[in-house]
Motif scaffolding. Structure first.
Motif, PDB file in Angstrom:
ATOM      1  N   GLU A 186       0.833  -1.207   0.000  1.00 53.86           N
ATOM      2  CA  GLU A 186       0.000   0.000   0.000  1.00 53.86           C
ATOM      3  C   GLU A 186       0.870   1.259   0.000  1.00 53.86           C
ATOM      4  O   GLU A 186       0.628   2.191  -0.746  1.00 53.86           O
ATOM      5  N   GLU A 187       1.901   1.269   0.853  1.00 50.37           N
ATOM      6  CA  GLU A 187       2.771   2.448   0.967  1.00 50.37           C
ATOM      7  C   GLU A 187       3.950   2.404  -0.012  1.00 50.37           C
ATOM      8  O   GLU A 187       4.843   3.242   0.029  1.00 50.37           O
ATOM      9  N   GLY A 188       3.972   1.409  -0.898  1.00 48.95           N
ATOM     10  CA  GLY A 188       5.063   1.259  -1.858  1.00 48.95           C
ATOM     11  C   GLY A 188       6.103   0.284  -1.336  1.00 48.95           C
ATOM     12  O   GLY A 188       6.222   0.059  -0.135  1.00 48.95           O
ATOM     13  N   ILE A 189       6.837  -0.290  -2.234  1.00 44.17           N
ATOM     14  CA  ILE A 189       7.847  -1.296  -1.899  1.00 44.17           C
ATOM     15  C   ILE A 189       9.224  -0.674  -2.103  1.00 44.17           C
ATOM     16  O   ILE A 189       9.400   0.127  -3.009  1.00 44.17           O
ATOM     17  N   ASP A 190      10.185  -1.002  -1.252  1.00 43.58           N
ATOM     18  CA  ASP A 190      11.520  -0.442  -1.450  1.00 43.58           C
ATOM     19  C   ASP A 190      12.499  -1.521  -1.903  1.00 43.58           C
ATOM     20  O   ASP A 190      12.187  -2.705  -1.898  1.00 43.58           O
ATOM     21  N   ILE A 191      13.671  -1.083  -2.274  1.00 47.53           N
ATOM     22  CA  ILE A 191      14.671  -1.994  -2.850  1.00 47.53           C
ATOM     23  C   ILE A 191      15.121  -3.044  -1.836  1.00 47.53           C
ATOM     24  O   ILE A 191      15.411  -4.186  -2.205  1.00 47.53           O
ATOM     25  N   GLU A 192      15.155  -2.677  -0.565  1.00 47.40           N
ATOM     26  CA  GLU A 192      15.553  -3.633   0.470  1.00 47.40           C
ATOM     27  C   GLU A 192      14.546  -4.791   0.546  1.00 47.40           C
ATOM     28  O   GLU A 192      14.927  -5.955   0.640  1.00 47.40           O
ATOM     29  N   GLU A 193      13.260  -4.453   0.496  1.00 41.68           N
ATOM     30  CA  GLU A 193      12.231  -5.494   0.542  1.00 41.68           C
ATOM     31  C   GLU A 193      12.285  -6.373  -0.710  1.00 41.68           C
ATOM     32  O   GLU A 193      12.100  -7.589  -0.621  1.00 41.68           O
ATOM     33  N   CYS A 194      12.556  -5.769  -1.853  1.00 45.23           N
ATOM     34  CA  CYS A 194      12.710  -6.557  -3.084  1.00 45.23           C
ATOM     35  C   CYS A 194      13.875  -7.533  -2.929  1.00 45.23           C
ATOM     36  O   CYS A 194      13.792  -8.688  -3.348  1.00 45.23           O
ATOM     37  N   GLY A 195      14.954  -7.076  -2.306  1.00 47.98           N
ATOM     38  CA  GLY A 195      16.114  -7.930  -2.076  1.00 47.98           C
ATOM     39  C   GLY A 195      15.800  -9.099  -1.157  1.00 47.98           C
ATOM     40  O   GLY A 195      16.239 -10.235  -1.400  1.00 47.98           O
ATOM     41  N   ILE A 196      15.019  -8.840  -0.104  1.00 47.31           N
ATOM     42  CA  ILE A 196      14.628  -9.910   0.826  1.00 47.31           C
ATOM     43  C   ILE A 196      13.803 -10.967   0.097  1.00 47.31           C
ATOM     44  O   ILE A 196      14.047 -12.168   0.224  1.00 47.31           O
ATOM     45  N   VAL A 197      12.818 -10.507  -0.688  1.00 46.05           N
ATOM     46  CA  VAL A 197      11.964 -11.441  -1.425  1.00 46.05           C
ATOM     47  C   VAL A 197      12.797 -12.223  -2.432  1.00 46.05           C
ATOM     48  O   VAL A 197      12.659 -13.443  -2.563  1.00 46.05           O
ATOM     49  N   SER A 198      13.702 -11.549  -3.122  1.00 44.02           N
ATOM     50  CA  SER A 198      14.552 -12.203  -4.115  1.00 44.02           C
ATOM     51  C   SER A 198      15.394 -13.302  -3.475  1.00 44.02           C
ATOM     52  O   SER A 198      15.472 -14.420  -3.985  1.00 44.02           O
ATOM     53  N   GLU A 199      16.002 -12.989  -2.347  1.00 44.97           N
ATOM     54  CA  GLU A 199      16.866 -13.960  -1.661  1.00 44.97           C
ATOM     55  C   GLU A 199      16.067 -15.182  -1.196  1.00 44.97           C
ATOM     56  O   GLU A 199      16.454 -16.320  -1.434  1.00 44.97           O
TER      57      GLU A 199
END
Length: 157
Positions: free
Chosen positions: A45-58
């Motif tokens: 809802e508040e937007g996704i950041d690069i750190e969260e993308c990295g966590i999901v990717s890993e």
């Protein structure tokens, strides 16, 4: 094959996204040149950041390595859908009523097959979109099952 990979990726990523209170927007498995890419688009809802993308990717990479659903080398790309977020599910259309959208249809509705306009409503599986043709406005009632592709569109006034 590609649909199977998408289904496996969706199944594996959902628990990861629940932990982060994020949503799955889209999964695409496609070839560009000789390289294959598994692209996972996520948002909050508040937007996704690069750190969260990295966590999901890993985490997703670990799960994909365990199940190994892809027989050849590929690149995993987890990112935000950006300003032109795809609209895939009925819930997406409900959420973005009032927004400016692009649509491409399987067959024309009222003579229009590809257009941009404002999504005025979505109910009973019908998207009502107001488009402009030169100086006049026209409202299209588009059945959900006729929509081949739709996404939010950026407009410059």
């Amino acid at each position: 094959m590609s649909q199977d990979v998408i289904k496996v990726a969706e199944r594996l990523v959902m628990p990861i996204l629940q932990d982060l209170d994020a949503e799955l927007v889209d999964v695409v498995f496609e070839q560009e040149g000789k390289n294959w890419f598994l692209r996972v688009f996520i948002d909050k809802e508040e937007g996704i950041d690069i750190e969260e993308c990295g966590i999901v990717s890993e985490r997703l990479s670990e799960q994909l390595d365990k199940e190994d659903p892809i027989e050849y080398p590929y690149f995993l790309d987890v990112s935000s859908p950006g300003a032109e977020r795809p609209l895939k599910k009925k819930e997406d259309f409900l959420k973005y009523v009032g927004e400016y959208v692009y649509m491409k249809l399987y067959e024309p509705v009222d003579g229009e097959k590809e257009f941009e306009g404002t999504l005025r409503s979505f109910s009973a599986d019908i998207a009502e979109v107001e488009i402009r043709i030169k100086t006049r406005r026209k409202t299209l009632e588009v059945p959900f099952d006729k929509i081949a592709k739709a996404h939010l569109a950026v407009t410059f006034n």
